[in-house]
Scaffold this motif. Structure first.
Motif, PDB file in Angstrom:
ATOM      1  N   VAL A   4       5.489  57.035  67.636  1.00 59.87           N
ATOM      2  CA  VAL A   4       6.382  57.722  66.883  1.00 59.87           C
ATOM      3  C   VAL A   4       6.118  59.175  66.831  1.00 59.87           C
ATOM      4  O   VAL A   4       5.148  59.825  66.642  1.00 59.87           O
ATOM      5  N   ASP A   5       7.203  60.100  67.342  1.00 56.04           N
ATOM      6  CA  ASP A   5       6.858  61.793  67.418  1.00 56.04           C
ATOM      7  C   ASP A   5       7.263  62.092  66.063  1.00 56.04           C
ATOM      8  O   ASP A   5       6.330  63.153  65.685  1.00 56.04           O
ATOM      9  N   HIS A   6       8.102  61.813  65.335  1.00 58.37           N
ATOM     10  CA  HIS A   6       8.452  62.354  64.045  1.00 58.37           C
ATOM     11  C   HIS A   6       9.352  61.691  63.188  1.00 58.37           C
ATOM     12  O   HIS A   6       9.985  60.481  63.924  1.00 58.37           O
ATOM     13  N   ILE A   7       9.295  61.770  62.100  1.00 63.53           N
ATOM     14  CA  ILE A   7      10.401  61.129  61.204  1.00 63.53           C
ATOM     15  C   ILE A   7      11.050  62.060  60.532  1.00 63.53           C
ATOM     16  O   ILE A   7      10.734  63.144  60.081  1.00 63.53           O
ATOM     17  N   GLY A   8      12.675  61.798  60.539  1.00 63.29           N
ATOM     18  CA  GLY A   8      13.563  62.878  60.363  1.00 63.29           C
ATOM     19  C   GLY A   8      13.894  62.754  58.763  1.00 63.29           C
ATOM     20  O   GLY A   8      14.145  61.491  58.399  1.00 63.29           O
ATOM     21  N   ILE A   9      13.802  63.713  57.769  1.00 67.05           N
ATOM     22  CA  ILE A   9      14.041  63.601  56.478  1.00 67.05           C
ATOM     23  C   ILE A   9      15.212  64.498  56.032  1.00 67.05           C
ATOM     24  O   ILE A   9      15.231  65.757  56.413  1.00 67.05           O
ATOM     25  N   ILE A  50       1.690  62.221  63.334  1.00 64.09           N
ATOM     26  CA  ILE A  50       3.148  62.438  63.680  1.00 64.09           C
ATOM     27  C   ILE A  50       3.684  63.685  62.951  1.00 64.09           C
ATOM     28  O   ILE A  50       2.867  64.406  62.301  1.00 64.09           O
ATOM     29  N   LYS A  51       4.813  63.953  63.032  1.00 57.55           N
ATOM     30  CA  LYS A  51       5.333  65.225  62.591  1.00 57.55           C
ATOM     31  C   LYS A  51       6.544  64.697  61.494  1.00 57.55           C
ATOM     32  O   LYS A  51       7.192  63.721  61.590  1.00 57.55           O
ATOM     33  N   ILE A  52       6.728  65.405  60.332  1.00 60.19           N
ATOM     34  CA  ILE A  52       8.009  65.406  59.513  1.00 60.19           C
ATOM     35  C   ILE A  52       8.952  66.398  59.902  1.00 60.19           C
ATOM     36  O   ILE A  52       8.346  67.527  59.906  1.00 60.19           O
ATOM     37  N   GLU A  53      10.244  65.892  60.234  1.00 63.75           N
ATOM     38  CA  GLU A  53      11.021  67.064  60.570  1.00 63.75           C
ATOM     39  C   GLU A  53      12.142  67.030  59.431  1.00 63.75           C
ATOM     40  O   GLU A  53      12.730  65.975  58.803  1.00 63.75           O
ATOM     41  N   LEU A  54      12.025  68.008  58.605  1.00 62.96           N
ATOM     42  CA  LEU A  54      13.012  68.264  57.512  1.00 62.96           C
ATOM     43  C   LEU A  54      14.485  68.878  58.083  1.00 62.96           C
ATOM     44  O   LEU A  54      14.488  69.690  59.023  1.00 62.96           O
ATOM     45  N   LEU A  55      15.742  68.298  58.015  1.00 60.86           N
ATOM     46  CA  LEU A  55      16.768  68.554  58.380  1.00 60.86           C
ATOM     47  C   LEU A  55      17.791  68.954  57.202  1.00 60.86           C
ATOM     48  O   LEU A  55      18.153  68.318  56.266  1.00 60.86           O
TER      49      LEU A  55
END
Ligand code: CMX
Length: 137
Positions: A4-9, A50-55
């Motif tokens: 898993v590269d990142h989770i998008g929030i 992993i990274k967290i990606e804020l959207l």
């Protein structure tokens, strides 16, 4: 798809979200950029493995804007890091997974990205994210 590269929030306000993730949770900000093809501004934070990606939506008609207006803020997608994204897409298509585009699209950090419809992935919006040769932001 082994990582898993990142989770998008999905967030309404990038400034408020960054304040929480940086100052309350103590995560390090890796970078901020606009992704016009997805109608979002994104920020990546280092969450260890992993990274967290804020959207944050940049308009009212994008996928994230629609998501927030229907469901509110929260977890929007999970992104698998892949190589050779076109082959991965072809394999998934052959197995009956509905992809949201025939070809990968430009994503954040110079990646090529593609999405699987949540209806064919047990309610989860999954992203394939190919950063081959683009570094590891
Ligand atoms: N996770 C899980 N389910 C979702 C979802 C999400 N993120 N977004 C929508 N859904 C579900 C809805 O709940 C709805 O289910 P029900 O019919 O049971 O109510 C169904 O999918 C259809 O939802 P909708 O609100 O009518 O939305 P659309 O069909 O217009 O769009 C989708 C949904 C997934 C096709 C669209 O969001 C999309 O194209 N996403 C891919 C692109 C994207 O998300 N870009 C932003 C990220 C960019 C980046 O990371 O850089």
């Amino acid at each position: 798809m082994k990582k898993v590269d990142h989770i998008g929030i999905a967030v309404r306000s990038m400034d408020e979200a960054l304040d929480y993730y940086i100052h309350t949770l103590g995560l390090e900000l890796l970078g901020i950029e606009e992704v016009p093809s997805q109608k979002v501004k994104v920020a990546f934070l280092d969450a260890g493995n992993i990274k967290i990606e804020l959207l944050e939506p940049t308009g009212e008609d994008g996928a994230v804007a629609k998501y927030i207006s229907k469901r509110g803020e929260g977890i929007h997608h999970v992104a698998f890091g892949v190589s050779d994204i076109r082959s991965r897409m072809a394999e998934l298509k052959e197995k009956g997974v509905q992809l949201l585009s025939e070809e990968p699209k430009p994503g954040a950090g110079g990646a090529e990205v593609a999405f699987m419809h949540p209806k064919s992935s047990l309610g989860v919006l999954y992203e394939l994210c190919d950063k081959s040769g683009k570094g590891d932001k």
